[in-house]
Write a protein that holds these residues in place. Sequence first.
Motif, PDB file in Angstrom:
ATOM      1  N   ASN A 271       5.222  50.564  45.334  1.00 42.49           N
ATOM      2  CA  ASN A 271       5.133  49.104  45.301  1.00 42.49           C
ATOM      3  C   ASN A 271       6.440  48.429  44.917  1.00 42.49           C
ATOM      4  O   ASN A 271       6.731  47.330  45.398  1.00 42.49           O
ATOM      5  CB  ASN A 271       4.075  48.659  44.295  1.00 42.49           C
ATOM      6  N   ALA A 272       7.205  49.062  44.016  1.00 36.32           N
ATOM      7  CA  ALA A 272       8.374  48.357  43.477  1.00 36.32           C
ATOM      8  C   ALA A 272       9.470  49.332  43.074  1.00 36.32           C
ATOM      9  O   ALA A 272       9.202  50.447  42.624  1.00 36.32           O
ATOM     10  CB  ALA A 272       7.974  47.512  42.276  1.00 36.32           C
ATOM     11  N   ILE A 273      10.707  48.882  43.255  1.00 31.63           N
ATOM     12  CA  ILE A 273      11.897  49.612  42.821  1.00 31.63           C
ATOM     13  C   ILE A 273      12.752  48.637  42.015  1.00 31.63           C
ATOM     14  O   ILE A 273      12.976  47.491  42.436  1.00 31.63           O
ATOM     15  CB  ILE A 273      12.719  50.124  44.023  1.00 31.63           C
ATOM     16  N   ARG A 274      13.206  49.081  40.858  1.00 25.81           N
ATOM     17  CA  ARG A 274      14.180  48.323  40.071  1.00 25.81           C
ATOM     18  C   ARG A 274      15.384  49.230  39.866  1.00 25.81           C
ATOM     19  O   ARG A 274      15.270  50.302  39.252  1.00 25.81           O
ATOM     20  CB  ARG A 274      13.590  47.894  38.727  1.00 25.81           C
ATOM     21  N   VAL A 275      16.516  48.825  40.414  1.00 24.75           N
ATOM     22  CA  VAL A 275      17.698  49.673  40.333  1.00 24.75           C
ATOM     23  C   VAL A 275      18.895  48.831  39.925  1.00 24.75           C
ATOM     24  O   VAL A 275      19.046  47.685  40.365  1.00 24.75           O
ATOM     25  CB  VAL A 275      17.946  50.417  41.676  1.00 24.75           C
ATOM     26  N   GLN A 276      19.726  49.392  39.057  1.00 24.71           N
ATOM     27  CA  GLN A 276      20.917  48.683  38.607  1.00 24.71           C
ATOM     28  C   GLN A 276      22.081  49.659  38.519  1.00 24.71           C
ATOM     29  O   GLN A 276      21.896  50.846  38.276  1.00 24.71           O
ATOM     30  CB  GLN A 276      20.695  48.063  37.225  1.00 24.71           C
ATOM     31  N   TYR A 277      23.256  49.120  38.731  1.00 24.01           N
ATOM     32  CA  TYR A 277      24.489  49.870  38.461  1.00 24.01           C
ATOM     33  C   TYR A 277      25.381  48.906  37.699  1.00 24.01           C
ATOM     34  O   TYR A 277      25.908  47.951  38.261  1.00 24.01           O
ATOM     35  CB  TYR A 277      25.145  50.345  39.745  1.00 24.01           C
ATOM     36  N   ILE A 278      25.522  49.173  36.393  1.00 24.71           N
ATOM     37  CA  ILE A 278      26.193  48.229  35.497  1.00 24.71           C
ATOM     38  C   ILE A 278      27.444  48.858  34.903  1.00 24.71           C
ATOM     39  O   ILE A 278      27.383  49.919  34.276  1.00 24.71           O
ATOM     40  CB  ILE A 278      25.258  47.783  34.351  1.00 24.71           C
ATOM     41  N   GLN A 279      28.578  48.205  35.101  1.00 27.06           N
ATOM     42  CA  GLN A 279      29.856  48.602  34.513  1.00 27.06           C
ATOM     43  C   GLN A 279      30.475  47.392  33.805  1.00 27.06           C
ATOM     44  O   GLN A 279      30.030  46.267  33.987  1.00 27.06           O
ATOM     45  CB  GLN A 279      30.828  49.087  35.596  1.00 27.06           C
ATOM     46  N   GLY A 280      31.539  47.649  33.058  1.00 31.45           N
ATOM     47  CA  GLY A 280      32.220  46.548  32.384  1.00 31.45           C
ATOM     48  C   GLY A 280      33.733  46.567  32.514  1.00 31.45           C
ATOM     49  O   GLY A 280      34.418  45.710  31.960  1.00 31.45           O
ATOM     50  N   TRP A 281      34.268  47.518  33.273  1.00 29.62           N
ATOM     51  CA  TRP A 281      35.709  47.753  33.269  1.00 29.62           C
ATOM     52  C   TRP A 281      36.517  46.617  33.905  1.00 29.62           C
ATOM     53  O   TRP A 281      37.712  46.499  33.655  1.00 29.62           O
ATOM     54  CB  TRP A 281      36.026  49.087  33.928  1.00 29.62           C
ATOM     55  N   LEU A 282      35.880  45.750  34.694  1.00 27.41           N
ATOM     56  CA  LEU A 282      36.598  44.646  35.325  1.00 27.41           C
ATOM     57  C   LEU A 282      36.268  43.301  34.670  1.00 27.41           C
ATOM     58  O   LEU A 282      36.376  42.256  35.307  1.00 27.41           O
ATOM     59  CB  LEU A 282      36.279  44.598  36.826  1.00 27.41           C
ATOM     60  N   ARG A 283      35.905  43.329  33.369  1.00 25.94           N
ATOM     61  CA  ARG A 283      35.602  42.086  32.656  1.00 25.94           C
ATOM     62  C   ARG A 283      36.829  41.171  32.592  1.00 25.94           C
ATOM     63  O   ARG A 283      36.717  39.930  32.628  1.00 25.94           O
ATOM     64  CB  ARG A 283      35.128  42.418  31.232  1.00 25.94           C
ATOM     65  N   THR A 284      38.018  41.763  32.509  1.00 24.29           N
ATOM     66  CA  THR A 284      39.256  40.985  32.591  1.00 24.29           C
ATOM     67  C   THR A 284      39.878  41.201  33.970  1.00 24.29           C
ATOM     68  O   THR A 284      39.490  42.110  34.708  1.00 24.29           O
ATOM     69  CB  THR A 284      40.257  41.419  31.510  1.00 24.29           C
ATOM     70  N   LYS A 285      40.859  40.392  34.314  1.00 24.60           N
ATOM     71  CA  LYS A 285      41.475  40.472  35.639  1.00 24.60           C
ATOM     72  C   LYS A 285      42.491  41.621  35.648  1.00 24.60           C
ATOM     73  O   LYS A 285      43.703  41.427  35.725  1.00 24.60           O
ATOM     74  CB  LYS A 285      42.125  39.142  36.005  1.00 24.60           C
ATOM     75  N   LEU A 286      41.936  42.814  35.576  1.00 22.49           N
ATOM     76  CA  LEU A 286      42.741  44.021  35.448  1.00 22.49           C
ATOM     77  C   LEU A 286      43.678  44.218  36.629  1.00 22.49           C
ATOM     78  O   LEU A 286      44.757  44.817  36.505  1.00 22.49           O
ATOM     79  CB  LEU A 286      41.811  45.235  35.303  1.00 22.49           C
ATOM     80  N   GLU A 287      43.299  43.683  37.779  1.00 20.83           N
ATOM     81  CA  GLU A 287      44.132  43.844  38.971  1.00 20.83           C
ATOM     82  C   GLU A 287      45.505  43.198  38.809  1.00 20.83           C
ATOM     83  O   GLU A 287      46.473  43.597  39.485  1.00 20.83           O
ATOM     84  CB  GLU A 287      43.428  43.284  40.212  1.00 20.83           C
ATOM     85  N   ASP A 288      45.634  42.223  37.915  1.00 16.91           N
ATOM     86  CA  ASP A 288      46.928  41.574  37.698  1.00 16.91           C
ATOM     87  C   ASP A 288      47.902  42.438  36.909  1.00 16.91           C
ATOM     88  O   ASP A 288      49.077  42.106  36.788  1.00 16.91           O
ATOM     89  CB  ASP A 288      46.729  40.242  36.967  1.00 16.91           C
ATOM     90  N   THR A 289      47.418  43.538  36.355  1.00 11.41           N
ATOM     91  CA  THR A 289      48.281  44.455  35.604  1.00 11.41           C
ATOM     92  C   THR A 289      48.797  45.593  36.473  1.00 11.41           C
ATOM     93  O   THR A 289      49.402  46.534  35.968  1.00 11.41           O
ATOM     94  CB  THR A 289      47.508  45.053  34.411  1.00 11.41           C
ATOM     95  N   ASP A 290      48.532  45.519  37.774  1.00 15.20           N
ATOM     96  CA  ASP A 290      48.928  46.566  38.723  1.00 15.20           C
ATOM     97  C   ASP A 290      48.194  47.881  38.474  1.00 15.20           C
ATOM     98  O   ASP A 290      48.655  48.951  38.869  1.00 15.20           O
ATOM     99  CB  ASP A 290      50.449  46.814  38.688  1.00 15.20           C
ATOM    100  N   GLN A 291      47.026  47.801  37.817  1.00 16.50           N
ATOM    101  CA  GLN A 291      46.181  48.981  37.702  1.00 16.50           C
ATOM    102  C   GLN A 291      45.671  49.330  39.096  1.00 16.50           C
ATOM    103  O   GLN A 291      45.013  48.523  39.761  1.00 16.50           O
ATOM    104  CB  GLN A 291      45.007  48.692  36.742  1.00 16.50           C
ATOM    105  N   LYS A 292      45.996  50.526  39.562  1.00 17.66           N
ATOM    106  CA  LYS A 292      45.799  50.860  40.969  1.00 17.66           C
ATOM    107  C   LYS A 292      44.352  50.737  41.418  1.00 17.66           C
ATOM    108  O   LYS A 292      44.048  50.163  42.475  1.00 17.66           O
ATOM    109  CB  LYS A 292      46.309  52.278  41.225  1.00 17.66           C
ATOM    110  N   GLN A 293      43.417  51.283  40.624  1.00 23.38           N
ATOM    111  CA  GLN A 293      42.018  51.277  41.039  1.00 23.38           C
ATOM    112  C   GLN A 293      41.475  49.846  41.123  1.00 23.38           C
ATOM    113  O   GLN A 293      40.697  49.511  42.029  1.00 23.38           O
ATOM    114  CB  GLN A 293      41.183  52.106  40.067  1.00 23.38           C
ATOM    115  N   ALA A 294      41.869  49.007  40.188  1.00 21.79           N
ATOM    116  CA  ALA A 294      41.420  47.621  40.210  1.00 21.79           C
ATOM    117  C   ALA A 294      42.081  46.846  41.336  1.00 21.79           C
ATOM    118  O   ALA A 294      41.446  45.990  41.970  1.00 21.79           O
ATOM    119  CB  ALA A 294      41.707  46.958  38.871  1.00 21.79           C
ATOM    120  N   ALA A 295      43.347  47.138  41.601  1.00 22.60           N
ATOM    121  CA  ALA A 295      44.111  46.365  42.586  1.00 22.60           C
ATOM    122  C   ALA A 295      43.505  46.458  43.982  1.00 22.60           C
ATOM    123  O   ALA A 295      43.288  45.440  44.643  1.00 22.60           O
ATOM    124  CB  ALA A 295      45.563  46.822  42.592  1.00 22.60           C
TER     125      ALA A 295
END
Length: 398
Positions: free
Chosen positions: A167-191
């Motif tokens: 009848n029902a599925i509840r699924v989540q994938y929760i992370q927190g590593w991109l709470r700040t704009k990490l891509e601006d630090t040239d972090q490769k995975q975030a960029a």
Amino acid sequence: MATNGDLNRKLRMALVGGGSGSFIGRVHATAAVLDNRATLVAGALSSNPERAKASAADYDIPEARAYTSYQEMLEKENALPEDQRIDFVSVATPNHMHFPVAKAALEAGFNVMCDKPMTLNLEEAEELKKVVEKSGAVFAVTHNYTGYPLIRQAREMILNGDLGEINAIRVQYIQGWLRTKLEDTDQKQAAWRSDPAKSGAAGAYGDIGTHAYNLGRYMTGLLPDKVSSHLATFVEGRKLDDYGTTIIRYENGALCTLTASQISHGRENDLAIEIDGTKAAIQWRQENPNEMIFRQNGEPHQIYTRNPDAPFMSPMGVAACRIPAGHPEGFFEAFANIYRAAFDAMVLRATGKDFEKKDTLYPNIHDGVEGMYFIQQCVDSSQKDGAWLPLKHEAARR
């Protein structure tokens, strides 16, 4: 027993992407050799020629087979004698390179293990499906969470009717590593994940939302009907979504609520799923993968543990285990289970035998296309204020 049965040798692997400092490249390389059925012999490890060459030592790839581009690798590998050239290519690059590398490898006659999401967009996915079918090669998408023993146990229980009608599925994938704009630090995975040119039309939904969607489909076998989605970008200036919620309606009337986040403080890799049936319900979390909770009204809750010797384990669950109960078995082993299933098909192909191409234990080209359709429809629905859009695709009708 001979290695890989009638083939009587290890499969030869080439890795594209995964240069020094890569997470997923090392995961692919480790998973592929875990069962001693393959050996990494070649690679084009970076788009930077110097880095590609320098990274080869990290994987013990001989200098002569450390290539500076995937094009060079495929050309030179194909020129080698049959008893030396590679059998398959593992694609561990940012999303925008999945399609060109996989397409070229298939057209050169090699099998492919491709990271998810399968391509940059749906158009590429549908074209790649045609290439796979024409090539006759083995093609797998590394939705590795389908490889956990208790996920496969749950799948068999659901398909056997232990939960009744779903009848029902509840699924989540929760992370927190991109709470700040990490891509601006040239972090490769975030960029690259936050760059539409490299990641595609979705951010969190392309990166982890596809895992959540695929897990529900794999475990229940339910066919999707429609989707309503709201995606958001909560970090100012970010170009792609970092949070989203979705409702999926399946053809049998079941509902799924799916949440993906990369901006939740303190959350790491919390992929969790609950499935409600008319007879019972189950719950599983990736951060505690060796336990699954089974519930029935009026009965004590049951905790299934990953135990290959227990009579309650299904054949599929047992087959996914490598070590005795009580010893933690996790991410690498689950990833390796995808490789192991694909290796079985590669061996059949290499020895001239037929192999299953649609109803496979490993996620295949059809799952990859369906995942890209899911991303497209979620993005479009969100842009239309959550409008219900079709989620049926011919890939799911297989």
